[in-house]
Each structure stands twice: as structure tokens, then as C-alpha cells.
Design a protein around this motif. Structure first.
Motif: not given
Lengths: 417, 474
Positions: A389-396, A194-198, A364-377
């Protein structure tokens, strides 16, 4: 053969007079006793917004909506009013043996020794050659940057039928520039599904500007002697190929930081951004050397770059006050589908990143992504965010997701899902 | 200066017309115009050195691997010293890097002693066979698996663009009339002179020299000869970012083997690293497009030779056509009856041999009856702008900037080309006609951004430049 250079000793030297550099300068000029010197290699300061004729600048930093040139002028005026010195036509060409900057200007050669140096050199689009698109080498092949320089600053013409490679925000900016120059965009290609822009941009873009977009499509070859005559495009899934007639091709997006000074300083590049490795305070591994703006996150909008300038100014002041602890926190690593995360080092107990957000780039495009942070597994934080999260633009990414990080717990890995 | 300068070439008869303003033709015109002769130098294209010369891999060869006993072997060896000396006098950028042939398999390793003997027979005695330890000591970035190598310390890198431009500029300063955009389409004889019918009018000459590069066999055919046949061999290459330059400080050559010639990795005089060329035999003499298969081939080879190079950014990709001949040696002959000379089948070694080819050919012309009276006073050879990295460039020259601030105004950031240098190129004796010509003279827009920052300014300066000398030259 060593050549004589004028020695300059400002308190702070800032390389690059775009939004990040100018904003850092105007903040610092109000707080430090010595000089704050901005070295800008272009004839005018202001950076990329100077040739972005469209509106949408200044929202997050100035809380108003301006066009690019007005935004750039406002930044320059504010910087000068704050007492910083902007030297234009001043190109930093390298480092002196003892950590100073070598500078070429029409007034002669200089070496600049400052107590703190901020690299705010920005980013540029990869041209056709770096993307390794084969074919003929005709005229009429541009990046957005060159196109906008030609049309908006030099008032020159583009062609009549353009193909735009990429469908990021900047790609639509290219469409507007072409339209201004009387050139119709006959096709926009995107390698993504899909097009990257909003959507806010692409839907009216497709309707209002009547730009056909072909997804999962790449340009395989440029055709034309003298001037571009056509491009050959390939559908990535079927492998089928078409020839599209055009006299202009614009390669958009695919950003790479201007990282030459970083590498020349012997500092490591981040594998994802190809820019310097910085911590949340925008410090590099060399004490007194900072980096801010799109050189560390290629690329976010101009206002975010400017707010980086505020962040780095605070860090420089802390450095002067001796309050800055050792840089060297916990390395942050981007896992697929994220290509990079900026900053790259988390400082436990630090101020946190600019605007309280980590910036990342998704492939890759993810409509409502779940952000996961791991440390030492172990998962130390996981949160679904209500933006894509979408290609071609910053994901915050909310900075507080790193709050649970242990200083001695090893690298932090951030992924989606 | 000769009296006829400025008159239309169709109405006067020049003493010698040289067809082809590549490196060989320019060297010949330069040498001839050191005599009491009226010389015209023609080229089909709009610039000097715009054919096979610009696509050269830009190595100043010792001639160590030529076929011993050939004319090519002799002229490359002589030309090496002539050009090096000329480069020192004119400022053509070159850098004595040396070369290392790397053997990657037993066959290649076994071929090294014979290559060394060949070098000896060619009069080059400085090669040395080295083991893998020394190979990796010299080029640590090489990929795994190198078995040994042969060092050739005399091989150098040189700026092929400046070489042709220097020779052609020298020729013009000596009075040669440069006629760009003059494609020779047919040839007739009119009494005691030859008429070259070109795309821009007739050129009449008592003697004609064919140095037409890739078109040499066609021109030879116009004179009724059938001595050699050329076909274009396309060579594609990658130029990597300057940040790759620390990876390789000398030319890394393949060992020629039954499986083909392989590709080389070389520093360029502009501070980049080059990977290539491919060698693809073609029929179309104008197809200089790069190809997907060429890219794939280069990446495959590069991955083996120097994997770390492939992690760097590509700054530019080029494809050029070289002249491949069915005659293995150079064809340099004079027909006294026709008053016609040919320098044909001069392959990529011609960059190095050009000045020796000129001496050899002019000597033959003299023996065939062309009167060669050296002129008493010749202008000094031109001092060429330094676009190489071996010596300081204007942006780093404080004295020069103090005299003229235009040399302190960097326009092309990536290549550090100043406004002064672009201005000089645009008003030079042989000014560029187009952007590619300006790029070859200054490096402007040849860098990693390919014009993102400077493209509008540089193309604007080109567009606004007064077309000085246009009437004489076109």
C-alpha cells in the motif's frame, strides 16, 4: 426566465465520454432497446488517454498494450459500432427540476430525460491554487492535464527546466511529456518518505530519465514575474529551505473528482474521495442514477475505469429489469492510514465490486500490509496481501474480505494492521 | 472622432492627458471625451484596470461607514447611484446582496450604535441593529459566538473588472486615445503645454490629469507637489469554489475595532465566495505575491467566522496592492497655472466613487479654465458582456446560440465560458494583451481546474488572435 430547450429522451444518458462512460455505453447499446446517449463536453471523446502519448493502456480491459490516443480512438469506435450516440461539445450544466440533465451544445440547449443516468465525469488534478502554494503568479505553472493538452494535442512548447511536484505514476507521465517537448526535469518532489510510484517505474525513471527525486519535500513558494524563475522548496523534517531555478512547474496528482453534478443533485459526497457515495453496483442513493470510473475512485488507471463501465452497465440493466434491490447496504469506512475506500457501500449478496476488488488510497507506505475488516468492533476478516500500500496509487483489496459482513451489523471499517 | 486620431501622439498636442487607466482615470477620460476635447488616456501597464482597480474587493458601497463630512463620504454616496445607473445601462454585472456587519465581542457589539449614527450622518438611513438570532437567521453558516450585527441592505457586489473596462471602452468609443504601456517617467513644460516623457515616447498635452493610483504621489512630485504620500497595502484573498456559494448570500463584514479591521466573507459576482483581504503595509509597489503568513492569517480568521467555508476547495488565491495615503481624505485638486489636476489617495472606495470623482474633477477643470463644450452626438454607452451570475450567461441563452453556435460551444467548463465570448473579447475595442487580461474579460481559466481542461485551448485562442488596433494603442 426560462429558455426553450430541446427535449431528448434516450433510454440511458451517460455524462462523460472517457473510458468509463464509453465502455458503459458500448455495453448498454447492445442490450437496451432505446437510445444510449453519451454527452461529452470536449470536442472529441476519449477522455484523459487522448493526451497521454505513452504506452500502457488497455491491459486489463482489452488485453493488449496501446498508447493513450490509440486506446481512446479504439474505445470511441467500439462505442459507435455498438450503436451508442456520442455527442461531443455537449456540456451538462445542471439538473432540471425533475431530474433531467440541462445541456449546452452548439446546436442549442437541450434537456435530457433518461430512464437511467450514469455519471462518468472523471477526476482532475488539484491545481496550485487549491493546494494553496503562495508566491508570485507567473506563467509556466501547470497541472499534468494542462501540460499534456498543450504538448500532445496543441503541439506547443513547455520550458527548458522543470520542477515536478509529486512522484505518482502521473508525475512520470509528466516527465515523459516534458522530455518530448525538449524540457528537462531538474527535480521531482515528494512529501512522502519514498517516491509514490511503483519501483518498476521509479528506478528506470531515475536512471533512464535522470530525474532527481527529493522526498519529504514540499514546494513552499513559486517565484517569478511574468514567467516562473524558481521555486522555494522545504524539507519537511528539517525545515531547511532551498531555491531551485526552473521555468516550469508541474503540479501532478492530488486528484479530485469532477463532482459538481453529484452535489447539485443533492447527493452526499464521500469525505475521502470527494466523489459520490456508491455501492458495489455503482448505484448512488438516487434510484436510476449511477456513477462509474474515476469520479468514484480518484484515480485508478484507464482500463480499470473502463471495467467500471462494464460493471455499471450490468447494474443499469438490472435496474431496468426491476431486479435491482434497494440500494442501501452496509457503509464501508476507511480507517487510517487509508484515506478512502471505493465503493463506499457493501451490498450483501450483491455482485461484488468491479473485478472483485475494493479500491483504496493509502497515506503512508506499507510493504506487505495486513488488511483488517471490522464490524461492530469485531474483526470479521484479516489478510496479509503480497503487494504494497503506497501513497499516490490505488491499493487493491480482495472483495471477499467483506463476505462475512452481516447486513444488519453496522458499518464496516477497513484498516491496515 | 477627432481629426488627430492615428497620428503619433508625440507630434500632436492633446487637450487633456489622463495618467492612469484604472477605474478613476477611465471615468475621467470618459467624461472629458463627452466634450469637444482631444483626450489621451495613458497607463504604465499593458491593460486598463491592471493596477489597484483589479485588486478591489468589488463591493458597491453605500458609503455608510465613511468619515462624515469628507469629500470621500460625499463622492462615494453620489458615485453609488451614478455607477448603479451606469451599470444598468451598460450591463456591468452587479447584485444587490446587502451586507451584515457581525460583532464577535462586546467591544464590537458596543460599536454598532455609533456605526449606525455614522451611517445616518452619511445620509444612509436603512441600517438596522439586530440580535444574534437575526444574525444567524440571515447567515446560518456563521461560526458560533456572534453577538449581534448591523444590516446594510444597500451594499452590493459588482464586477470591478467590467466596470473599468466599460468606462475605458466608452471613453475610446467617444474618441479617447488609449495608450497602454506608456509609463510616465518624467515631465517637462514646453511653452503652453506639458510633455509627458513615457516609456513609449512623449505625449504632449495642454492639461494633465493625474489618476495614477498607486503611482499618484510620484506623478504629483513630477509636477513639484508634495501633498500626499502613498504606500502599497497588500491584500491577499481566497476565492472558494462555487459549491460554497449556498453558504453565504450577502456580504459578511467585520466591525472595525482597535484590534484591526478584520476580514470579510462575500459572495462574488461570479458565483464564488471570497475570504479576505489581509492588510499588509509594504514598500515595494510591485510585490503582488501571496504569502504563507497571509494564508495563515486568512485561515485563522475564516475558521472563526465560517468554519464550514474552510472545508470547501480553494479555487483561486490573489494578492493585490491598494493605495494607502497619509492623508485621510481624497486629494482632488486643480492647479490652474500648471493646468494640472490630481485625483490622489483614492482608496478602495474609488470603485464606487469613480464616476462622482470624475464629475467633481471635471467641474474643477472647467472652473480652472478648461473649455468644456459638450459634444452634440455621443455614441451609446457600450453593452458589456455579462460575466456575472446574476443574469443568464451566453451558455444558457437559446436565442443567442441559435444565432451563433459559438455561444453554445463551452470552452472553459468550470466557468462555462464559450468560444464566442472569448472570440468577442479578443476582437473587442480594448482587447487583452495577455492571459490575465483575457481572464478578466471572460472568466476563462478562472475556475476550479485553473486550466487543466481548457488551458491549452484558451491560451491557443489568445496566441492566434490577430492583434487588431495594436498600432494605435502601443
Amino acid at each position: 426566465m426560462s429558455t426553450p430547450r430541446t427535449r431528448l429522451t434516450p433510454e440511458v444518458a451517460i455524462v462523460g465520454g472517457g473510458p468509463a462512460g464509453l465502455r458503459a455505453a458500448s455495453e448498454l447499446a447492445q442490450s437496451v432497446s432505446g437510445d444510449v446517449l453519451v454527452l461529452e463536453r470536449e470536442h472529441e471523446a476519449g477522455g484523459i488517454p487522448r493526451h497521454c502519448a505513452h504506452t500502457g493502456f488497455g491491459i486489463r480491459d482489452l488485453h493488449r498494450v496501446l498508447n493513450g490516443p490509440d486506446y481512446a480512438r479504439r474505445l470511441v469506435r467500439a462505442t459507435e459500432a455498438a450503436g451508442a450516440v456520442i455527442r461531443t461539445d455537449a456540456m451538462v450544466t445542471g439538473w432540471t427540476g425533475d431530474g433531467g440533465l440541462e445541456v449546452t451544445t452548439p446546436a442549442g440547449l437541450a434537456q435530457v430525460h433518461a430512464k437511467a443516468i450514469v455519471l462518468a465525469t472523471g477526476a482532475r488534478e488539484r491545481p496550485r491554487t487549491a493546494r494553496m502554494i503562495p508566491g508570485d503568479r507567473p506563467d509556466g505553472v501547470y497541472t499534468t492535464g494542462m501540460l499534456q493538452n498543450l504538448v500532445h494535442l496543441h503541439h506547443r512548447e513547455a520550458g527548458t527546466r522543470a520542477v515536478i511536484v509529486g512522484s505518482e505514476l502521473v508525475s512520470w507521465s509528466a516527465v515523459l511529456t516534458l522530455r518530448h517537448a525538449g524540457c528537462r526535469t531538474v527535480l521531482m518532489t515528494s512529501e512522502h518518505r519514498r517516491p509514490e510510484a511503483y519501483a518498476a517505474f521509479t528506478v528506470p525513471g531515475r536512471l533512464g530519465l535522470r530525474v532527481p527525486v527529493r522526498t519529504r519535500t514540499r514546494v513552499a513558494r513559486v517565484i517569478g514575474k511574468g514567467r516562473v524563475e524558481a521555486v522555494e522548496i522545504e524539507h519537511l523534517d528539517s525545515g531547511s529551505r532551498d531555491v531551485v531555478e526552473c521555468d516550469t512547474v508541474v503540479f501532478t496528482g492530488d486528484w479530485i473528482p469532477d463532482n459538481e453534478l453529484v452535489r447539485a443533485a443533492g447527493l452526499p459526497l464521500d469525505g475521502g474521495t470527494c466523489g459520490p457515495v456508491v455501492d458495489s453496483e455503482l448505484r448512488t442513493a438516487r434510484p436510476g442514477l449511477f456513477a462509474a470510473g474515476n469520479v468514484v475512485h480518484p484515480v485508478d488507471t484507464a482500463d480499470v475505469a473502463a471495467l467500471d463501465g462494464v460493471q455499471v452497465a450490468t447494474s443499469v440493466l438490472e435496474h431496468f429489469a426491476g431486479r435491482a434491490g434497494e440500494s442501501g447496504g452496509v457503509r464501508i469506512v476507511a480507517d487510517e492510514p487509508l484515506r478512502w475506500v471505493s465503493p463506499m457501500v457493501h451490498t450483501p449478496g450483491g455482485r461484488g465490486p468491479t473485478r472483485g476488488r475494493l479500491l483504496a488510497w493509502a497515506d503512508t507506505y506499507r510493504p506487505f500490509p495486513r488488511v483488517t475488516v471490522r464490524q461492530a468492533g469485531e474483526v470479521i476478516a484479516r489478510r496479509r496481501v503480497p503487494w504494497p500500500a503506497a501513497p499516490g496509487r490505488v491499493f487493491r483489496i480482495p472483495g471477499e474480505l467483506l463476505d462475512a459482513a452481516r447486513p444488519d451489523g453496522g458499518e464496516l471499517r477497513i484498516s491496515l494492521g | 472622432m477627432t481629426a488627430s486620431l492615428g497620428t503619433p501622439p508625440g507630434t500632436t498636442v492633446v487637450d487633456v492627458a489622463v495618467i492612469g487607466a484604472g477605474v478613476v482615470g477611465s471615468a475621467i477620460a470618459r467624461l472629458l471625451s463627452g466634450h469637444e476635447l482631444d483626450i489621451a488616456l495613458l497607463d504604465a501597464r499593458d491593460d486598463v484596470g491592471d493596477g489597484t482597480s483589479k485588486a478591489n474587493t468589488a463591493i458597491l458601497h453605500t458609503g455608510f461607514d465613511a468619515s462624515p463630512g469628507t469629500l470621500e463620504s460625499r463622492l462615494v454616496a453620489e458615485g453609488y447611484h451614478l455607477l448603479k445607473d451606469y451599470a444598468d445601462r451598460t450591463g456591468i454585472p452587479y447584485e444587490p446582496t446587502g451586507a451584515l456587519l457581525v460583532a464577535w465581542d462586546d467591544e464590537q457589539l458596543g460599536a454598532l450604535p455609533e456605526l449606525q449614527r455614522k451611517a445616518e450622518r452619511n445620509g444612509y438611513h436603512a441600517t438596522e441593529i439586530v440580535g444574534p438570532g437575526e444574525v444567524y437567521a440571515q447567515v446560518p453558516a456563521l461560526g458560533p459566538g456572534a453577538l449581534g450585527g448591523l444590516t446594510v441592505p444597500g451594499e452590493s457586489i459588482i464586477c470591478t473588472w467590467t466596470t473599468t473596462l466599460a468606462l475605458a471602452t466608452d471613453a475610446v468609443r467617444r474618441g479617447t486615445r488609449l495608450l497602454r504601456g506608456h509609463r510616465v517617467e518624467s515631465v517637462t513644460v514646453d511653452g503652453d503645454h506639458t510633455v509627458l516623457h513615457t516609456s513609449a515616447g512623449d505625449v504632449r498635452a495642454r492639461w494633465v490629469v493625474n489618476a495614477a493610483g498607486l503611482g499618484g504621489d510620484v506623478i504629483d512630485g513630477h509636477f513639484g507637489h508634495d501633498r500626499f504620500h502613498l504606500h502599497p497595502r497588500r491584500g491577499e484573498l481566497f476565492v472558494y469554489d462555487k459549491q460554497a456559494r449556498p453558504l453565504v448570500d450577502r456580504i459578511v463584514l467585520p466591525v472595525p475595532s482597535k484590534l484591526g479591521k478584520g476580514v470579510l466573507i462575500s459572495p462574488t459576482i461570479y458565483g464564488n465566495v471570497m475570504l479576505g483581504p489581509t492588510a499588509e503595509d509594504m514598500t515595494d509597489r510591485h510585490d503582488t505575491a501571496t504569502t504563507e503568513s497571509g494564508y495563515a492569517f486568512l485561515l485563522d480568521k475564516g475558521r472563526r467566522i465560517m468554519p464550514s467555508l474552510l472545508r470547501e476547495e480553494v479555487t483561486a488565491t490573489y494578492a493585490g496592492l491598494r493605495a494607502a495615503s497619509d492623508v485621510s481624505d481624497y486629494t482632488i485638486e486643480v492647479d490652474a497655472v500648471q493646468r494640472y489636476a490630481v485625483a490622489g489617495g483614492i482608496r478602495s472606495t474609488g470603485l464606487t466613487s469613480s464616476m462622482a470623482v470624475a464629475e467633481y474633477l471635471v467641474d474643477l477643470l472647467g472652473k480652472a479654465g478648461l473649455s468644456l463644450h459638450p459634444r452634440d452626438e455621443l455614441p451609446e454607452p457600450p453593452h458589456m458582456p455579462n460575466i456575472g451570475e446574476a443574469r443568464p450567461r451566453p451558455y444558457a441563452d437559446a436565442e443567442r446560440i441559435a444565432r451563433d453556435p459559438a455561444y453554445g460551444t463551452v470552452v472553459c467548463f468550470c466557468e462555462r465560458v464559450t468560444r464566442g465570448e472569448i472570440r468577442d473579447a479578443l476582437s473587442s475595442i480594448i482587447p487583452p494583451h495577455d492571459l490575465d487580461g483575457l481572464r478578466r474579460r471572460t472568466r476563462a481559466m478562472n475556475g476550479r481546474c485553473q486550466g487543466f481542461y481548457c488551458g491549452a485551448t484558451v491560451t491557443g485562442m489568445l496566441r492566434d488572435a490577430p492583434r487588431r488596433g495594436e498600432g494605435q494603442q502601443r
